[in-house]
Design an enzyme around this catalytic site. Sequence first.
Site, PDB file in Angstrom:
ATOM      1  N   ASP A  35      10.661  34.609  44.916  1.00 51.84           N
ATOM      2  CA  ASP A  35      11.411  35.836  44.649  1.00 51.84           C
ATOM      3  C   ASP A  35      12.523  36.003  45.690  1.00 51.84           C
ATOM      4  O   ASP A  35      12.442  36.832  46.599  1.00 51.84           O
ATOM      5  CB  ASP A  35      10.448  37.029  44.671  1.00 51.84           C
ATOM      6  CG  ASP A  35      11.082  38.309  44.157  1.00 51.84           C
ATOM      7  OD1 ASP A  35      12.174  38.239  43.582  1.00 51.84           O
ATOM      8  OD2 ASP A  35      10.455  39.374  44.335  1.00 51.84           O
TER       9      ASP A  35
ATOM     10  N   SER B 119      13.246  46.792  47.154  1.00 54.67           N
ATOM     11  CA  SER B 119      13.186  45.369  46.822  1.00 54.67           C
ATOM     12  C   SER B 119      14.436  44.655  47.306  1.00 54.67           C
ATOM     13  O   SER B 119      15.561  45.115  47.099  1.00 54.67           O
ATOM     14  CB  SER B 119      13.064  45.190  45.306  1.00 54.67           C
ATOM     15  OG  SER B 119      11.769  45.495  44.875  1.00 54.67           O
TER      16      SER B 119
ATOM     17  N   HIS C 225      13.979  39.227  41.589  1.00 55.01           N
ATOM     18  CA  HIS C 225      13.601  40.099  40.469  1.00 55.01           C
ATOM     19  C   HIS C 225      14.578  41.259  40.265  1.00 55.01           C
ATOM     20  O   HIS C 225      14.524  41.947  39.245  1.00 55.01           O
ATOM     21  CB  HIS C 225      12.154  40.599  40.614  1.00 55.01           C
ATOM     22  CG  HIS C 225      11.951  41.673  41.631  1.00 55.01           C
ATOM     23  ND1 HIS C 225      11.369  41.451  42.862  1.00 55.01           N
ATOM     24  CD2 HIS C 225      12.237  43.000  41.598  1.00 55.01           C
ATOM     25  CE1 HIS C 225      11.300  42.579  43.533  1.00 55.01           C
ATOM     26  NE2 HIS C 225      11.817  43.542  42.787  1.00 55.01           N
TER      27      HIS C 225
END
Length: 258
Positions: free
Chosen positions: A101, A208, A57
């Site tokens: 992801d 992330s 992402h």
Amino acid sequence: MPATTSDYNSFIMNGVDVKQGEYPWMVAVMSKVAEDSFIAWCTGFMIDRRHVVSAAHCFENTNPRRFSARIGDIYYNNGTRYDVVNIVRHASYSSPLYYDDIAILTLDRDVQLPGFNPVCLPDSELEKQSLVGSGATVVGWGASRLGGDMSLVLQQLNSVPIVSNRDCNRAFRQMRDSFSQQFPRGITAGFICAGFPEGKRDSCSGDSGGPLMVRHRNRWFVVGIVSFGYECGKPSYPGGYTRIAYYLKWIQRVLQKI
């Protein structure tokens, strides 16, 4: 994770500074904003001297020229810069969902920095373990509070309890419509969850792509990739991570092709 309007964000709250050289495989992923000008964007980690694993992402734009990597320093703007020459996202990843992801970045040259070594991928023993109840460590340059800027100094959060996917799914089901829209299949085997029941300590924006790690046989092994969480440190909501063991064959296939 980069800035987003999603309910599900990921960064480190109430962590502590990492010591220089403690996690030499850490990567500050930078995003281009102008010619030869980059800003801190996401986190990643080296699995060999040329390849970085991060969250899919983080790369809605898959043009590698839009990104660079800084490696070798706890201050994200002090690390040695490497250009990104290739980005491979999992083919099944589809925003705004968080399934699959995971992404692999190829750098323009091998990392040959003093003291460098990559983090270990799960061995055959770890691959088979659920790890529920184990304490894990998460590391990243993410914000220390919701809506804050990324941390200049690499942060770590230790002894984060790994929780079962069943309990993780039960917690996020409380979000009802919001959860169902982004996780229509619930928390699947491709995820691993970890967090403190009381909240307050968590991964958050900018983390992330960073590693969730466990100590095994006196070595660090990465078991998850920072993917999502709810409002960063909210009580009873663990952080969500892409489970590395579930994607080992995919990683091997990608590395063989590039």
